[in-house]
Every structure is written in structure tokens, then in C-alpha cells.
Design an enzyme around this catalytic site. Structure first.
Site, PDB file in Angstrom:
ATOM      1  N   GLU A 248     -12.733 -30.015  -3.831  1.00  0.00           N
ATOM      2  CA  GLU A 248     -13.509 -30.291  -2.621  1.00  0.00           C
ATOM      3  C   GLU A 248     -12.684 -29.627  -1.519  1.00  0.00           C
ATOM      4  O   GLU A 248     -11.558 -30.043  -1.236  1.00  0.00           O
ATOM      5  CB  GLU A 248     -13.630 -31.809  -2.388  1.00  0.00           C
ATOM      6  CG  GLU A 248     -14.473 -32.135  -1.166  1.00  0.00           C
ATOM      7  CD  GLU A 248     -14.530 -33.633  -0.872  1.00  0.00           C
ATOM      8  OE1 GLU A 248     -13.990 -34.440  -1.656  1.00  0.00           O
ATOM      9  OE2 GLU A 248     -15.106 -33.973   0.177  1.00  0.00           O
TER      10      GLU A 248
ATOM     11  N   ASP B 230     -14.212 -34.343   7.366  1.00  0.00           N
ATOM     12  CA  ASP B 230     -14.714 -34.483   5.994  1.00  0.00           C
ATOM     13  C   ASP B 230     -16.213 -34.183   6.010  1.00  0.00           C
ATOM     14  O   ASP B 230     -17.022 -35.028   6.399  1.00  0.00           O
ATOM     15  CB  ASP B 230     -14.442 -35.907   5.494  1.00  0.00           C
ATOM     16  CG  ASP B 230     -14.855 -36.081   4.036  1.00  0.00           C
ATOM     17  OD1 ASP B 230     -15.303 -35.091   3.414  1.00  0.00           O
ATOM     18  OD2 ASP B 230     -14.723 -37.214   3.529  1.00  0.00           O
ATOM     19  N   TYR B 231     -16.566 -32.970   5.623  1.00  0.00           N
ATOM     20  CA  TYR B 231     -17.965 -32.552   5.646  1.00  0.00           C
ATOM     21  C   TYR B 231     -18.706 -33.062   4.407  1.00  0.00           C
ATOM     22  O   TYR B 231     -18.097 -33.401   3.399  1.00  0.00           O
ATOM     23  CB  TYR B 231     -18.048 -31.030   5.690  1.00  0.00           C
ATOM     24  CG  TYR B 231     -17.571 -30.431   6.992  1.00  0.00           C
ATOM     25  CD1 TYR B 231     -18.438 -30.283   8.075  1.00  0.00           C
ATOM     26  CD2 TYR B 231     -16.251 -30.004   7.144  1.00  0.00           C
ATOM     27  CE1 TYR B 231     -18.001 -29.725   9.267  1.00  0.00           C
ATOM     28  CE2 TYR B 231     -15.803 -29.452   8.332  1.00  0.00           C
ATOM     29  CZ  TYR B 231     -16.681 -29.310   9.391  1.00  0.00           C
ATOM     30  OH  TYR B 231     -16.255 -28.764  10.560  1.00  0.00           O
TER      31      TYR B 231
ATOM     32  N   ASN C 279       0.835  -1.207   0.000  1.00  0.00           N
ATOM     33  CA  ASN C 279       0.000   0.000   0.000  1.00  0.00           C
ATOM     34  C   ASN C 279       0.869   1.257   0.000  1.00  0.00           C
ATOM     35  O   ASN C 279       0.558   2.249  -0.663  1.00  0.00           O
ATOM     36  CB  ASN C 279      -0.942   0.012   1.204  1.00  0.00           C
ATOM     37  CG  ASN C 279      -2.084  -0.993   1.044  1.00  0.00           C
ATOM     38  OD1 ASN C 279      -2.402  -1.381  -0.083  1.00  0.00           O
ATOM     39  ND2 ASN C 279      -2.665  -1.425   2.136  1.00  0.00           N
TER      40      ASN C 279
ATOM     41  N   TYR D 102       0.102  -9.318  -2.077  1.00  0.00           N
ATOM     42  CA  TYR D 102       0.671  -8.023  -1.695  1.00  0.00           C
ATOM     43  C   TYR D 102       2.177  -7.973  -1.958  1.00  0.00           C
ATOM     44  O   TYR D 102       2.723  -6.922  -2.296  1.00  0.00           O
ATOM     45  CB  TYR D 102       0.371  -7.716  -0.229  1.00  0.00           C
ATOM     46  CG  TYR D 102      -1.104  -7.480   0.002  1.00  0.00           C
ATOM     47  CD1 TYR D 102      -1.650  -6.208  -0.152  1.00  0.00           C
ATOM     48  CD2 TYR D 102      -1.963  -8.523   0.313  1.00  0.00           C
ATOM     49  CE1 TYR D 102      -3.010  -5.992   0.012  1.00  0.00           C
ATOM     50  CE2 TYR D 102      -3.323  -8.316   0.478  1.00  0.00           C
ATOM     51  CZ  TYR D 102      -3.844  -7.052   0.332  1.00  0.00           C
ATOM     52  OH  TYR D 102      -5.183  -6.834   0.479  1.00  0.00           O
TER      53      TYR D 102
ATOM     54  N   ASP E  87     -12.645 -29.355   1.674  1.00  0.00           N
ATOM     55  CA  ASP E  87     -12.156 -29.987   2.904  1.00  0.00           C
ATOM     56  C   ASP E  87     -11.242 -31.170   2.549  1.00  0.00           C
ATOM     57  O   ASP E  87     -10.985 -32.032   3.370  1.00  0.00           O
ATOM     58  CB  ASP E  87     -13.313 -30.392   3.836  1.00  0.00           C
ATOM     59  CG  ASP E  87     -14.301 -31.343   3.187  1.00  0.00           C
ATOM     60  OD1 ASP E  87     -13.986 -31.893   2.098  1.00  0.00           O
ATOM     61  OD2 ASP E  87     -15.400 -31.525   3.746  1.00  0.00           O
TER      62      ASP E  87
HETATM   63 CA    CA Z   1     -16.035 -33.354   2.090  1.00  0.00          CA
END
Ligand code: CA
Length: 715
Positions: free
Chosen positions: A409, A420-421, A179, A238, A411
Site C-alpha cells: 500500500e 492515508d488515501y 553514462n 546508476y 501511502d
Molecule cells: Ca491508503
């Protein structure tokens, strides 16, 4: 050394010529001559375009959507303006002043430039996001005005004066890093346009101010990482903006009384060569260097790096071989292995590692209580929740992860252990602009060619001790103490990259089979898996799942600025399933990049690699051919093998080299917690009778967390 400049397209040769010629003509500086010289170089720089035909096409496209008597655009949102208006005028200005453009000196385009600029001037627009007002708009105005100073037909002085007044905004002294240099850059433009020496003094001083090492948040660190937004890893993002600004300004000032001094040039060159460029494999950068920017299309591709590399050659000709090799690699003129040296770098300030060999790159992003997790911000990087938990960037060709992000994916990021969702919901970052890491044991030991890294994971109700051991041909990855009381399965992902060719799996019996396309399989105890010339060995087996199926997604779900259009592609995904509510799960896998065939994989011997321990207190690997032992001690403890013993009185990582060398053994040691002054090591080496007690004094302050080394003389 092949002369790379001869291979460049015409447009790049032109830049080279313009800057070089203007340099040779610099001698004694009258003030007006100084400002003109800088502006000539700025103008030449702004005329670097990837293709004149492409530029002309853009001009035609943008002219077709003009409204209001050619003063505004029908497809721009003037309520939530985002810089599009000025960017288009800049394109017009470049074409109008580019001798090779079909719009060169085109009177009707000049009239459009005046009308659109006058319209903008009358709007007195202020954006909601300060970055546009403080950086983007004044930079664009400055660039347009400097280009138009080089136009055949003079610009009306009253409009120019009005626009220059609009550039008086922002204070570089209030900011750090990118910046600061971004604001200093438009100060430099304004100084030249108004021939104001005091303003030029400030612009140059502030442009080069970030070229110093520090151990505070924001900017270049003592380990040559770049951190912004608190202590958050931003090597590209940055760091890249900062590099562009400083290289650009230094090139404009070369040979003038304002030229960059050598001490600062060395820091700039060191960061560019030894950090930034090492994160690029071939034409593609490590996804972990981009911060939240990894959710933007095409961001990993760095084929245009040449524009900056040519400035580096001008500024730092001592390293021209390194710059030219980087040009050859990033442009694809040479293979990714070209002139790559074997290095291992642990960034103790940034919590990051680069392990580089001619055949591959293997980098790791971790986080600690001293640093900030990869941020979500402005609705970018919405799903990157697990990125800093030890995600590994494994590259051979370079493009393994290029634009895969909408299909990931989230996760199952390469290298990471997590829940693991069922859906991406589980990988959504809830809080904007980054949060701190949760554990203080994150660090690495390194002798600059080899090393070991460890990360204590405690995030999202999952714990694990994760460690990586780096050799020449192999990287050994160990996990232990994997625990969770949550209902989801815990997984450790080994890789998730573009599918490239067939996937071969060998079972313990040695039978190797090639997987069917677009399939998913599960193996309880495989021996190895080969994909895309990268071999994965499983010395301790495990419940391993593979998918080489089509995945779909869109860029919008990871970054709301992007398109919702659905895209799909074939993805190779490989992971351990540790099951749910594990208390002491573990894993071991060895990555061997550079195995070209099934036959070579079958013949590959791991006889030199000995995983001595993989527990939640010690993880240790010995490489007999390299005569090395790397050992992570998560607490004060001791490791004993048939021929050596080593005990430490505090947590640390120890790496022994030349263990059996009669002349002496090198001991490298680092404190990942960065809190101790010294560590006592009791060591008995092979072939010796005596236990030696060593007090290892550790680097402190700016260098806390870096590696100390001791030579152990053998009797
Ligand atoms: Ca998953």
C-alpha cells in the site's frame, strides 16, 4: 579466514583462473599485445554465465522464434526496438565460443549469428530513447565482435567494419558518472578492435574520470554517496552501473601501463566497501538505493555480486577480507551478520543514513531543498511519491522487502508520515524525473558508530518533525508537530514488510496475545508488538493498527514495462493513525531488532532509554547505559534536565557521549540546514557547577552538514 574461492561453483572459478592467468603473463607491452590482452580479458569476462545449461536453454528458446530465413525474431517489436535483437546475438556468440556449451563451434549457430547481425546492420535502426543508440547498441556490438574475434571461424571483415562504424557514437565528455563510463566502455571495445591508441587513451581517461569526489550534482560526492539526475540518491541504480563499468575496465587494464592509479583505486574501493556494500543485508539491498529501479522485479537480490567482488579482490587485495566476507554474505554461505561491523554513516550530500549492526540494518532516506525526491521516469516507479519522506529500511534476514513492491500500500511506506488515501491514486507521482525537496532542515549527526537524524516534513499538505536516535540494540523514532488540514487521516507507518511467522501484541496490562492469521486489529495503547524477531515498543501508546492480511497487486501498476498478472502474499503492516485535520500529532516508537521470542520481548527492559522531549522544537533521547544524549534543536532553544542543561543559539543536532565521564565528554554537532559557520553551545554537565560556553565551528563547503566534534574537559 575461510577460503571462499574453494566454495564457488565451477563457472566462477573459471573466471578467476582466466583473469589471473592473463595477468601473470603480462610483461613488457607491445601495442598489439596490449590490445589482445585487453580483448582476452573482455572475452573471459563476457563468458561468465550463471549456468551453461541455462545458456544453452536460452539459445534453444531464441532459435525457436527465428523468422525471415533465420535473420530476425517473430516476438520482437522492430518498430520500437529495445536492444533485444543484439542481446540475443550476444547470447548466441557466447554459447558458440564456450567450450562447455553444446553449441561450441556449432556451424549452424555461426550461420545464424551472421544472418541476424547482417540483418541488424541493414536496418540502420535508431531508437527513440538515446540510451539505446549511445550506450546499449555500441556496447553490444563491441561485445559480440570481441567474442567473435575469439571464435574458431573468422568473421567476414566487411561486416565487422560496417558494425564498427555503427559504434562511432556518443561523447563521454558530455556526461557524468554511469553514462560517462558506459560510453567510455564501448570506446574501449572499439579501441581494441581497431588497435587505436588515441581512442584507448580517451576511453581510459574518461572511464576513470568519475573517480573523484565533488560537491556538484551527478557523481560521487564528498560524503561517498552517489547522486545522479540532479542531486538524487542513486547508490545502486546508476551507482551500480558506474561501479560495474569501472571495476570491469580497471580489471581489464590491471598490470598494463593504463592500470588504475592508487589514489583513484582508493576512491573506488571506499565507495564499494563503505557505501554500496553496507546497503546490502545478506543477499538483499536497501530498497531506497535503487531509485526508480525499485519497481523492477528481483532488483533487490544481489546474489550475483560475486562477479564484481572478484574483480575488487584482484584490484584491491589489501581489503580481501572485506571482499571475501561480502561474497560469503551475498551468496548466503554465511549469515547476514558475518563480519559486519557496527557503523553509523550520515550522508550529508545524499540525505541518507546507514545504521549497521551485526544483528540488523536500519537505513533512512530523506530529502531537502538541496536534493531531489525519488524520481518517476519512463513510467517506472509510478507510485513512489512518499519514498524520500523518511522511509526506513529495516532488515534482519535481508529479504524483508524483496519483491513486496507490487503488494505495497504505497501511502504506508515504512517510516513515513502522510495522508492515508483510499487508493493508490494518492501515491502516484505526477511529474517525471524528480522534483526538489521542500525543507532545508534535513540532516544528521554521527561519530561513525552512533548518531541521530532529523527530517522536517512539509509535503502533500502534511507537516511533521521526524527524528531517529540510533544506539546499539534500539532505534528510537519520534514524531511531533504533525499537522494537516486535509480530509484524509494522517498516518505514520512503522513497517510494511512480508509477514514471517506470528504477530504478538502486548497491551499495557502486560497481557500478550497472538494475532489470528489474515486479520486486522486496532489497539489504543499497546505496550509492544513482536514480528519476525523485530520488537516495536510504544512508550507513549497511540492509536495503532496492525494488519497481517493477504495483499494483492501487480508489477504493472508501479512500472508499465512489467506484467499485469495479479499476485498476492501475506503482508505485515503496522501504523499509527493520527486522525484527520490534526494540528499537533505526535508519535514515539522504539524498534529493537533481534528479539527471538515472546518471553524475551516480555523481559526486555527499556530502563536505559529516556525520551526527554518530543516537541516540534526539541526532540531528545538519553541512553543511560551508553551514557549518551542525542538532541535535535529545530530552533535556537534550551533543554534542561535534572542533572544537565544545554542551550544552542541556532538550529542543530547535538550528540553528547560519555556524559558522566570524569575525564571528559565528547560533543558532536551538525547543522542540518548547512548554512551556519558556527553555533554557540552553553552546556552544564552532570556533577559540574559551571555552565561552559563553546563556540563550535562547523565544517564548510564540501563538508557543510557533516559533523564537528569537540572534547569537553571536565573540571
Ligand atoms: Ca491508503
Amino acid at each position: 579466514m575461510k577460503k571462499i574461492t574453494a566454495l564457488l561453483p565451477i563457472k566462477y572459478k573459471t573466471l578467476w583462473f582466466l583473469i589471473a592467468v592473463s595477468l601473470h603473463s603480462v610483461s613488457g607491452f607491445g601495442q598489439s599485445y596490449l590490445f589482445d590482452t585487453i580483448m582476452n580479458r573482455v572475452n573471459a569476462d563476457l563468458h561468465i554465465v550463471s549456468s551453461i545449461a541455462g545458456l544453452d536453454r536460452l539459445v534453444a528458446t531464441h532459435r525457436s522464434t527465428l523468422i525471415n530465413n533465420d535473420s530476425a525474431w517473430s516476438d520482437l517489436d522492430y518498430i520500437n526496438e529495445n536492444g533485444g535483437h543484439l542481446s540475443r546475438i550476444k547470447i548466441f556468440a557466447i554459447a558458440y565460443t564456450a567450450p562447455k556449451s553444446s553449441y561450441f563451434n556449432d556451424g549452424s549457430l555461426q550461420s545464424v549469428i551472421l544472418k541476424t547481425l547482417s540483418y541488424w546492420n541493414g536496418l540502420n535502426y535508431m531508437a527513440k530513447n538515446w540510451w539505446y543508440n549511445g550506450i546499449s547498441y555500441p556496447q553490444l556490438i563491441g561485445q559480440i565482435l570481441i567474442i567473435m574475434r575469439h571464435a574458431a571461424k573468422p568473421f567476414p571483415p566487411s561486416l565487422e567494419m560496417d558494425l564498427i562504424k555503427k559504434m562511432v557514437i556518443g561523447d563521454p565528455f558530455k556526461y557524468h558518472g554511469a553514462n560517462k563510463t558506459d560510453i567510455a566502455l564501448h570506446f574501449l571495445y572499439r579501441a581494441c578492435l581497431t588497435q587505436n591508441k588515441t581512442l584507448l587513451d580517451t576511453a581510459v581517461d574518461q572511464s576513470f574520470a568519475p573517480l573523484r569526489l565533488k560537491n556538484q550534482p551527478e557523481g560521487l560526492q564528498y560524503d561517498y554517496s552517489n547522486l545522479e539526475h540532479g542531486n538524487q540518491l542513486q547508490i545502486s541504480s546508476y551507482g551500480s552501473v558506474f561501479l560495474s563499468d569501472v571495476l570491469r575496465i580497471a580489471a581489464y587494464l590491471l598490470g598494463t601501463p593504463y592500470a588504475l592509479q592508487n589514489n583513484k583505486l582508493n576512491i573506488l574501493s571506499g565507495y564499494y566497501r563503505n557505501t554500496y556494500l553496507r546497503t546490502i543485508r545478506g543477499s538483499f539491498i536497501d530498497f531506497n538505493t535503487e531509485g526508480r529501479g525499485l519497481s523492477r522485479p528481483d532488483i533487490l537480490k544481489k546474489t550475483d555480486e560475486i562477479v564484481r567482488l572478484q574483480k575488487a579482490i584482484l584490484l584491491d587485495s589489501v581489503h580481501s577480507d572485506a571482499w571475501n566476507a561480502a561474497i560469503a554474505r551475498t551468496r548466503g554461505l554465511q549469515p547476514p551478520s558475518y563480519n559486519v561491523t557496527s557503523t553509523h554513516t550520515h550522508f550529508w550530500r545524499g540525505d541518507y543514513d546507514i545504521h549497521q549492526r551485526p544483528a540488523y540494518s536500519f537505513n533512512i532516506r530523506t530529502v531537502s531543498t538541496r536534493t531531489i525526491r525519488t524520481e518517476r521516469g519512463n513510467n517506472e516507479n509510478i507510485l513512489g511519491k512518499f519514498l524520500p519522506d523518511g522511509s526506513t529500511n529495516i532488515q534482519r534476514r535481508g529479504s524483508e522487502y524483496y519483491n513486496i513492491m507490487p503488494l505495497w500500500e504505497w501511502d504506508k511506506l515504512p517510516g513515513v508520515t502522510n495522508r492515508d488515501y483510499d487508493s493508490d491514486e494518492g501515491a502516484t507521482i505526477q511529474k517525471e524525473w524528480g522534483i526538489k525537496g521542500t525543507t532545508n532542515f534535513a540532516g544528521g549527526v554521527s561519530d561513525s558508530a552512533y548518531g541521530a537524524t532529523a527530517y522536517t516534513l512539509n509535503y502533500d499538505s502534511v507537516t511533521a518533525k521526524k527524528a531517529w536516535f540510533f544506539f546499539d540494540d534500539e532505534v528510537v523514532c519520534l514524531g511531533a508537530g504533525i499537522g494537516s488540514t486535509m480530509p484524509e487521516n494522517i498516518t505514520t507507518t512503522i513497517n510494511q514488510c512480508w509477514l514471517n511467522g506470528k504477530v504478538t501484541v502486548a497491551e499495557r496490562s502486560g497481557n500478550a496475545t497472538t494475532l489470528q492469521d489474515n486479520s486486522s486489529s486496532q489497539y489504543n495503547n499497546p505496550r509492544w508488538i513482536l514480528h519476525d524477531s523485530i520488537g516495536y515498543f510504544f512508550p507513549a501508546g497511540g492509536n495503532i493498527q496492525i494488519s497481517n492480511a493477504i495483499q494483492t497487486g501487480n508489477w504493472h501498476k508501479i512500472n508499465h514495462r512489467n506484467s499485469k498478472d495479479e499476485i498476492s502474499g501475506n503482508v505485515f503492516k503496522l501504523w499509527f493513525n493520527h486522525g484527520a485535520q490534526s494540528a499537533s500529532g505526535s508519535y514515539a516508537y522504539i524498534v529493537v531488532p533481534g528479539i527471538e521470542s515472546k518471553t524475551k520481548m516480555q523481559a526486555y527492559s527499556l530502563a536505559d532509554i529516556h525520551i526527554i522531549r518530543n516537541s516540534d522544537s526539541i526532540q531528545a533521547v538519553r541512553h543511560s547505559k551508553l551514557d549518551m544524549l542525542q538532541c535535535v534543536f529545530y530552533k535556537a532553544s534550551a533543554l534542561t534536565t535534572s542533572d544537565l542543561s544545554i542551550a544552542v543559539d541556532k538550529p542543530c543536532i547535538v550528540y553528547l557521549k560519555h556524559i558522566s565521564n570524569k575525564k571528559g565528554t565528547s560533543l558532536y554537532i551538525a547543522d542540518p540546514t548547512q548554512q551556519y559557520n558556527n553555533i554557540t553551545v552553553k552546556i552544564k554537565l552532570p556533577g559540574t557547577k559551571k555552565v561552559k560556553e563553546l563556540t563550535c565551528f562547523l565544517p564548510q563547503l564540501n563538508y557543510a552538514g557533516s559533523t564537528a566534534s569537540i572534547m569537553i574537559e571536565n573540571e
